[in-house]
Design a protein around this motif. Structure first.
Motif, PDB file in Angstrom:
ATOM      1  N   PHE A   1     -16.648  -1.957 -24.177  1.00  0.00           N
ATOM      2  CA  PHE A   1     -16.105  -2.356 -22.885  1.00  0.00           C
ATOM      3  C   PHE A   1     -16.755  -1.549 -21.758  1.00  0.00           C
ATOM      4  O   PHE A   1     -17.184  -0.416 -21.964  1.00  0.00           O
ATOM      5  CB  PHE A   1     -14.592  -2.141 -22.864  1.00  0.00           C
TER       6      PHE A   1
ATOM      7  N   ARG B   1     -18.208  -5.594 -29.895  1.00  0.00           N
ATOM      8  CA  ARG B   1     -18.426  -5.328 -28.475  1.00  0.00           C
ATOM      9  C   ARG B   1     -17.898  -3.958 -28.058  1.00  0.00           C
ATOM     10  O   ARG B   1     -17.068  -3.361 -28.736  1.00  0.00           O
ATOM     11  CB  ARG B   1     -17.766  -6.397 -27.619  1.00  0.00           C
TER      12      ARG B   1
ATOM     13  N   PRO C   1     -10.253 -13.910 -29.943  1.00  0.00           N
ATOM     14  CA  PRO C   1     -11.219 -12.816 -30.084  1.00  0.00           C
ATOM     15  C   PRO C   1     -11.436 -12.374 -31.524  1.00  0.00           C
ATOM     16  O   PRO C   1     -12.565 -12.091 -31.929  1.00  0.00           O
ATOM     17  CB  PRO C   1     -10.601 -11.691 -29.262  1.00  0.00           C
TER      18      PRO C   1
ATOM     19  N   ARG D   1     -12.535   1.540 -23.587  1.00  0.00           N
ATOM     20  CA  ARG D   1     -11.200   1.203 -24.078  1.00  0.00           C
ATOM     21  C   ARG D   1     -11.047   1.671 -25.510  1.00  0.00           C
ATOM     22  O   ARG D   1     -10.899   0.883 -26.419  1.00  0.00           O
ATOM     23  CB  ARG D   1     -10.957  -0.299 -23.990  1.00  0.00           C
ATOM     24  N   LEU D   2     -11.069   2.976 -25.686  1.00  0.00           N
ATOM     25  CA  LEU D   2     -10.802   3.525 -27.012  1.00  0.00           C
ATOM     26  C   LEU D   2      -9.303   3.520 -27.239  1.00  0.00           C
ATOM     27  O   LEU D   2      -8.527   3.379 -26.306  1.00  0.00           O
ATOM     28  CB  LEU D   2     -11.309   4.963 -27.076  1.00  0.00           C
ATOM     29  N   PHE D   3      -8.907   3.715 -28.496  1.00  0.00           N
ATOM     30  CA  PHE D   3      -7.506   4.006 -28.758  1.00  0.00           C
ATOM     31  C   PHE D   3      -7.365   5.503 -28.511  1.00  0.00           C
ATOM     32  O   PHE D   3      -7.662   6.329 -29.368  1.00  0.00           O
ATOM     33  CB  PHE D   3      -7.123   3.590 -30.174  1.00  0.00           C
ATOM     34  N   GLN D   4      -6.928   5.800 -27.307  1.00  0.00           N
ATOM     35  CA  GLN D   4      -7.049   7.156 -26.761  1.00  0.00           C
ATOM     36  C   GLN D   4      -6.336   8.218 -27.597  1.00  0.00           C
ATOM     37  O   GLN D   4      -6.733   9.365 -27.589  1.00  0.00           O
ATOM     38  CB  GLN D   4      -6.464   7.176 -25.351  1.00  0.00           C
TER      39      GLN D   4
ATOM     40  N   VAL E   1     -12.383 -13.470 -25.247  1.00  0.00           N
ATOM     41  CA  VAL E   1     -11.344 -12.896 -24.395  1.00  0.00           C
ATOM     42  C   VAL E   1     -10.968 -13.890 -23.300  1.00  0.00           C
ATOM     43  O   VAL E   1      -9.799 -14.062 -22.990  1.00  0.00           O
ATOM     44  CB  VAL E   1     -11.807 -11.554 -23.790  1.00  0.00           C
TER      45      VAL E   1
ATOM     46  N   ARG F   1     -17.183   2.359 -33.268  1.00  0.00           N
ATOM     47  CA  ARG F   1     -16.050   1.500 -33.580  1.00  0.00           C
ATOM     48  C   ARG F   1     -16.502   0.038 -33.658  1.00  0.00           C
ATOM     49  O   ARG F   1     -16.075  -0.709 -34.537  1.00  0.00           O
ATOM     50  CB  ARG F   1     -14.980   1.677 -32.504  1.00  0.00           C
ATOM     51  N   ALA F   2     -17.381  -0.355 -32.722  1.00  0.00           N
ATOM     52  CA  ALA F   2     -17.877  -1.731 -32.749  1.00  0.00           C
ATOM     53  C   ALA F   2     -18.744  -1.958 -33.985  1.00  0.00           C
ATOM     54  O   ALA F   2     -18.681  -3.007 -34.621  1.00  0.00           O
ATOM     55  CB  ALA F   2     -18.663  -2.027 -31.482  1.00  0.00           C
TER      56      ALA F   2
END
Lengths: 464, 259
Positions: free
Chosen positions: B86, B84, B74, B90-93, B54, B166-167
């Motif tokens: 955060f 990783r 990245p 920082r999900l895709f809300q 990043v 998700r990671a």
């Protein structure tokens, strides 16, 4: 605002003996039937009172009710019923247009030529939807792709290049023709691919910008292209005539399947010679829109589509999940450009010309308005937005103007205020329904994100 | 194959005049849990961001499995096997839990634009398999029957779990967790500690943890590295770090050491 209105509404109904909870206890099918009947009743009454009544209005109402009321989704393969029925209704449009009633204010239903333009703009709006709706990249220069497509048709299906002599399946050539004449079907594909490549070329340097900056650069790009078109009759002073300057390239060949296909398959040899010219263009454009919708749906539910939406939601997180930002955004751009190019080439063939005025920034905004009005990211919303605005542009505003002048004895030229009216529409949509008229659920959630603490606020005001 | 999964060589990052990380040499062995601690502003997250591409380091190199990854974007890190989470979730809300995990699988799936439109048998199979695997991952991460829930509607703890799921979907060899227990209650924290151990034992992952909760750090780590003002001031097994004078000084001030 909406909530308050519905509060008053139910208070009024409660006073005459139909409180909200009792209404909710009625089966859903009945509720939908009653609601539809009320709305259609109002519509029919308005047509009878202020429009021009024809018995066919009843048939229209019956068809609408048939589409809306039954829960088609519950039947096996039922989810295909409504889209197929809508396609059928549009395909048959030229046959029953004459017997349709006239609406109040808006006047007669759109002519077939207007329908063609509505379909073409639908295709463009769906193309822009890949960029703006799915990947969340604000593109203010989309018109460049549309005009590129138009000029591709101009170059490869007209007499533009006088020194060349190539005929590849083109129809309706006059003796003494020159230039490239490739059948429109192939030109459509070529235009799509060429604009997609242009999209990639523009995308590579610009797409690393975020948000506003990208919008500004695309805007600039959209302004450069018309200058090239306008001054392209003497390209870089070399005397090479690429675009024929302000005169534009005209005439452009029409689509067609040739004499053999007409004789054996009953397909039209040349659209331009057919008596039902507009209907042929309409049916073809329905096929093109159908292809666009199909690709939109397939891509939305794929790995690529998920990556687009992920980038829209959070670029950094998307990159951390292994999505190559540049490549994925460029694909969105190229896909959007492809459909813009095809639509542009088709439109050029329909208008039989490609002109520098096609590049007007207005058109970029116009297409963007369609996407916003209908609902960014939602295919059906975008189709609705595109059809509605394209209709207003071609006929609607003139009809409304005629109605106003006729009833109020004014002398207004309503189409003159076209972009002012679109501006008002956009402001109103953004204030009251930022997700568009037919929103995608996800987009709606994003745009209302600031409303997290809504219930808390309401509890506070309710207590006060 | 080198023994060290990840290695940094005198990694340095400057923001204008501010030196956020100064010549940090650091390694993560295979199948180990390493913690990175330090007071607020010590440069832990900056360091993390350099380990995932990043941020680009001002100086120094990042090696992953012996391969020089410095200045790679990245997604290249993710491709090689660095996953990783955060610090501020920082999900895709507005995507469902399942879709979030599917996005995480992006680098492990192959279907391209044209295959997606044609929906070739291969893509169809791939999608079905991906969905099955995504459900397994959700379950593994403690999100049972939450597939269809929109990210933002999940509870705070579940959002943290979903970020890990998700990671994990990127099939990492090294998982970087940035303050995963921030905002969790003691019971959730305890559960999470067990979860990290499971990651190592069942998935054979290496985990690099930024953490403020010392019970978690001391409970799961094989090794602890302490950063202060961007510099590595101590490194070693948890017990040694607890007694290290410089660490105590960094956290509590010089007076605490004298007392």
């Amino acid at each position: 605002m909406r909530r308050r209105l519905s509060g008053w509404w139910w208070a009024a109904l409660g006073a005459v003996g139909l409180p909200h909870d009792r209404w909710l206890s009625v089966p859903r099918l009945t509720r939908r039937a009653v609601k539809t009947a009320i709305w259609l009743g109002i519509g029919l009454a308005l047509v009878a009172a202020f429009g021009v009544w024809k018995t066919a209005a009843l048939a229209v109402a019956a068809v609408v009710a048939l589409l809306v009321v039954p829960a088609w989704n519950r039947l096996p393969y039922g989810r295909f019923f409504v889209p197929l029925a809508v396609i059928g209704i549009v395909v048959a449009y030229p046959y029953y247009l004459g017997s349709l009633p006239q609406l109040p204010v808006f006047g007669p239903f759109p002519q077939i030529s207007t329908m063609v333009v509505m379909m073409i703009f639908t295709m463009m709006a769906l193309g822009l939807n890949f960029v703006v709706g799915y990947a969340g990249l604000l593109d203010l220069g989309y018109v460049a792709f549309y005009a590129m497509g138009a000029y591709m048709a101009g170059w490869f299906a007209s007499n533009q290049f006088a020194k060349q002599h190539l005929n590849l399946g083109a129809v309706g050539l006059y003796p003494g023709w020159s230039g490239y004449h490739i059948t429109i079907w192939l030109v459509l594909l070529m235009a799509g691919i060429a604009t997609a490549i242009i999209g990639v070329l523009i995308g590579l340097p610009t797409l690393r910008l975020r948000g506003d900056y990208l919008a500004i650069v695309t805007l600039g790009f959209g302004e450069i292209m018309p200058q090239i078109a306008r001054n392209g009759d003497n390209l870089f002073g070399t005397g090479f005539n690429l675009t024929n300057g302000t005169g534009g390239i005209t005439p452009i060949d029409g689509p067609g399947f040739g004499n053999w296909a007409q004789a054996h398959l009953h397909l039209p040899a040349n659209y331009l010679n057919a008596s039902n010219f507009d209907s042929l263009y309409l049916w073809t454009s329905i096929v093109l829109v159908g292809i666009t919708v199909f690709c939109s749906m397939r891509l939305r539910d794929s790995r690529v589509g998920r990556a687009w939406i992920a980038i829209r939601e959070d670029e950094t997180a998307a990159a951390a999940m292994g999505i190559p930002l540049m490549r994925t955004k460029t694909w969105a751009y190229a896909t959007g450009a492809f459909f813009g190019g095809v639509a542009g080439a088709y439109y050029a063939s329909y208008k039989s010309g490609a002109f520098p005025d096609d590049f007007f920034f207005n058109i970029s905004v116009f297409i963007l308005c369609m996407v916003i009005l209908g609902g960014m990211g939602n295919i059906w919303g975008v189709i609705f937005g595109a059809c509605f605005l394209a209709y207003l542009d071609r006929e609607g505003l003139a009809n409304v103007g005629a109605w106003i002048n006729g009833h109020f004895h004014t002398n207004l030229n309503v189409p003159l205020y076209e972009f002012g009216i679109y501006g008002v529409i956009i402001v109103v949509v953004m204030l009251f329904r930022p997700e568009g008229l037919i929103p995608s659920q996800r987009r709606a959630a994003e745009l209302h994100e600031g409303v997290h603490d809504d219930p808390l606020y309401e509890a506070e005001t309710a207590g006060a | 194959m080198p023994d060290e999964l990840l290695q940094t060589l005198s990694l340095r990052k400057e923001f204008g005049g501010l030196v956020a990380n100064n010549n940090v040499d650091f390694t993560v062995p295979r199948n180990a849990v390493v913690s990175l601690i330090g007071p607020n502003g010590a440069g832990k997250t900056t360091f993390f961001n350099m380990l995932t591409g990043v941020y680009k380091p001002t100086n120094g190199r990042v090696l992953f499995e012996g391969e020089d990854m410095t200045n790679k974007p990245p997604h290249a890190y993710t491709q090689r096997g660095v996953g990783r989470t955060f610090q501020n979730i920082r999900l895709f809300q507005n995507m469902t839990a399942l879709e979030n995990v599917l996005v995480g699988m992006h680098v492990r799936l192959k279907g391209n634009l044209f295959e997606a439109i044609a929906r070739t048998p291969r893509v169809r199979r791939e999608e079905v398999a991906a969905r099955v695997r995504a459900r397994e991952l959700l379950e593994f991460s403690g999100l049972v029957r939450k597939d269809g829930v929109i990210g933002r509607n999940l509870s705070y703890g579940d959002q943290r779990r979903l970020e890990v799921a998700r990671a994990l979907a990127t099939q990492p060899k090294l998982l970087l967790l940035d303050e995963p227990t921030a905002g969790m209650n003691p019971q959730e924290t305890a559960e999470f500690t067990t979860f990290v151990s499971r990651l190592r034992e069942e998935l054979k992952l290496s985990v690099l943890l930024i953490e403020h909760d010392m019970r978690v750090v001391m409970g799961v780590s094989d090794r602890v590295t302490v950063l202060d003002y961007g510099e590595k001031i101590a490194e070693g097994p948890p017990e040694a770090i607890q007694k290290d004078e410089r660490v105590i000084e960094a956290y509590l001030g010089a007076a605490a050491v004298k007392a």
